[in-house]
Design an enzyme around this catalytic site. Structure first.
Site, PDB file in Angstrom:
ATOM      1  N   GLN A 200       7.325  -4.326   5.250  1.00  0.00           N
ATOM      2  CA  GLN A 200       5.896  -4.462   4.955  1.00  0.00           C
ATOM      3  C   GLN A 200       5.704  -4.197   3.460  1.00  0.00           C
ATOM      4  OE1 GLN A 200       3.744  -5.150   7.954  1.00  0.00           O
ATOM      5  NE2 GLN A 200       5.882  -5.628   8.426  1.00  0.00           N
ATOM      6  N   GLY A 241      -4.800  -3.248  11.746  1.00  0.00           N
ATOM      7  CA  GLY A 241      -3.443  -3.727  11.562  1.00  0.00           C
ATOM      8  C   GLY A 241      -3.212  -4.417  10.230  1.00  0.00           C
ATOM      9  N   HIS A 242      -1.952  -4.802  10.008  1.00  0.00           N
ATOM     10  CA  HIS A 242      -1.572  -5.391   8.725  1.00  0.00           C
ATOM     11  C   HIS A 242      -2.212  -6.757   8.512  1.00  0.00           C
ATOM     12  CE1 HIS A 242       2.377  -6.915  10.812  1.00  0.00           C
ATOM     13  NE2 HIS A 242       1.294  -7.413  11.368  1.00  0.00           N
ATOM     14  N   ASN A 243      -2.607  -6.983   7.252  1.00  0.00           N
ATOM     15  CA  ASN A 243      -3.212  -8.237   6.798  1.00  0.00           C
ATOM     16  C   ASN A 243      -4.568  -8.536   7.432  1.00  0.00           C
ATOM     17  OD1 ASN A 243      -0.009  -8.870   6.457  1.00  0.00           O
ATOM     18  ND2 ASN A 243      -1.230  -9.889   4.883  1.00  0.00           N
ATOM     19  N   SER A 261      -3.700  -9.637  10.955  1.00  0.00           N
ATOM     20  CA  SER A 261      -4.177 -10.922  10.429  1.00  0.00           C
ATOM     21  C   SER A 261      -5.490 -11.396  11.035  1.00  0.00           C
ATOM     22  CB  SER A 261      -3.105 -12.017  10.590  1.00  0.00           C
ATOM     23  OG  SER A 261      -1.948 -11.677   9.853  1.00  0.00           O
TER      24      SER A 261
END
Length: 347
Positions: A200, A241-243, A261
Site C-alpha cells: 500500500q 478503506g483504501h482509495n 475505492s
C-alpha cells in the site's frame, strides 16, 4: 458555580417568565436528569411529558410556547437548543487552553519543521523526520506523526491518535483519541495457497475542517490517495478503506464501513452501521438510513433503506407487504378449508 437567572437571560437575549430573577443556577442537565438548581431546555413538543415532570429550577423554552408548568422558572428564547449550548459554552466545562511548546518527554526528529513557539507537542508524542506542523497545530500526549506527514494550522490530535508517514491533514482538522490515519489498506492476492500482501504505497489526504471520532480508521491508498473532503464529520468507530473518496460536508455515523475505492459524493448523510461495498458510487445529497447495505451505484438526492439499499418508498412498501404475510397466510388456509369443505359436500 452560581449564576443568576437575569445574567443567563441577558446572555441569550431571552425574556424571563415565571421566575425569581435572583434565582441562582448551579448546573446544567436534560429535562429528564435535571435536579434542583439545574438549567435545562425544551424545544420539541414530543417531550411535553418530560417538561411536566422535570425537577429543573429553570428551563429555556421557545418564545411562542405558552403551556408552562408552574414548578420552574422559564427563559423564553428564539432557539432553546442553541441558547443552551451558548450558556454551557460560557459557564460549563472548558477545554484546556492552547499552550505552545514541546514537552521534554516528546521525541522530535531534528528535521521536523515547525515553530515551537506556535505549536503544542504533548508528553510522549513522537514526531518523525520531515514532519511539517503549521502554526496552531496541537499534537496531544502519546500521539505519533510519521515521517514527512503534514499537519495544517489549527489542527488538533487528541491523545494517542496516529498519522502515519506521508499523510496530509489540512487546517482545522480534529482527530479524536484512537484515530489511525494511514494504516495499510486491506489488500491481498491469493497465490500458491496463501494470501500475499499487496504493498500500500499511497497516502491519506484530509481536507480542511474535517472532524474524525475516536477509534475511526482511514486506510492508506494502494496508490494515489484516500481522500476526505472539506467539512466532513465522521463519528466514532468508522472504517474507511483504501482509495475511498468522500466528498465535502458529509456526515458519517458510528459503525459504518466503506470498502476500498468507493466514492461518496458531497453532502451525503450516512447513518449508523451502514456498509458500502467497494468500487461503488453514492451520489451527492443522498441519505443512507441505518444499517443500509450498498451493493451498487446509487443516484444522489434520494433516501435509501434496506439491504440491498433501495429507495426508501420502495423499501417501506416491501416491509409493509412482509408484515401482512401472517394475515395472508391465514386467509389462504381459510380458503383452502372452504374449498376442501365444498369438495366434500359435492361428493
Amino acid at each position: 458555580m452560581k449564576i443568576a437567572l437575569t445574567e443567563l437571560a441577558t446572555l441569550v437575549g431571552g425574556t424571563l417568565k415565571n421566575g425569581d430573577p435572583t434565582l441562582e443556577i448551579t448546573g446544567f442537565a436534560s429535562l429528564k436528569e435535571a435536579v434542583s438548581g439545574d438549567l435545562s431546555f425544551f424545544h420539541d413538543t414530543r417531550y411535553n411529558d418530560r417538561l411536566l415532570k422535570t425537577k429543573a429550577s429553570a428551563v429555556l423554552v421557545p418564545a411562542d410556547y405558552a403551556e408552562l408548568p408552574p414548578q420552574a422558572a422559564y427563559i423564553a428564547v428564539t432557539d432553546p437548543s442553541r441558547s443552551f449550548e451558548l450558556i454551557v459554552e460560557t459557564y460549563g466545562f472548558q477545554p484546556a487552553p492552547f499552550e505552545p511548546g514541546v514537552h521534554p518527554s516528546a521525541v522530535v526528529a531534528d528535521s521536523a519543521k515547525f515553530d515551537a513557539t506556535k505549536v503544542c507537542v504533548g508528553p510522549n508524542a513522537v514526531i518523525e523526520a520531515g514532519v511539517e506542523l503549521a502554526d496552531g497545530a496541537e499534537i496531544g500526549a502519546g500521539c505519533f506523526v510519521g515521517r514527512n506527514a503534514s499537519i495544517g494550522g489549527g489542527s488538533k490530535m487528541f491523545a494517542n491518535s496516529t498519522v502515519h508517514a506521508e499523510c496530509i491533514l489540512g487546517s482545522g482538522v480534529i482527530l479524536h483519541s484512537g484515530v489511525v490515519i494511514g494504516g495499510d489498506g486491506f489488500g491481498y492476492e491469493f497465490s500458491q495457497g496463501r494470501h500475499r500482501k499487496v504493498r500500500q504505497a499511497g497516502i491519506v489526504q484530509i481536507d480542511n475542517d474535517v472532524e474524525i471520532g475516536a477509534g475511526t480508521t482511514v486506510d492508506r491508498a494502494r496508490f494515489g490517495r484516500t481522500w476526505i473532503g472539506e467539512g466532513t464529520k465522521i463519528d466514532n468507530l468508522v472504517q474507511i478503506g483504501h482509495n475511498v473518496v468522500i466528498g465535502k460536508h458529509c456526515i458519517i455515523v458510528a459503525g459504518t464501513a466503506i470498502a476500498g475505492s468507493a466514492i461518496v459524493g458531497d453532502y451525503v448523510v450516512i447513518a449508523a452501521q451502514v456498509g458500502i461495498a467497494g468500487h461503488v458510487t453514492v451520489g451527492s445529497q443522498a441519505t443512507l438510513a441505518a444499517r443500509c447495505g450498498v451493493t451498487r451505484d446509487l443516484p444522489g438526492g434520494q433516501t435509501y433503506l434496506g439491504f440491498p439499499a433501495i429507495p426508501a418508498s420502495d423499501e417501506k412498501r416491501r416491509l409493509a407487504s412482509i408484515n401482512r404475510l401472517p394475515q395472508l397466510q391465514a386467509r389462504v388456509k381459510e380458503l383452502e378449508a372452504q374449498l376442501k369443505s365444498n369438495g366434500s359436500s359435492a361428493a
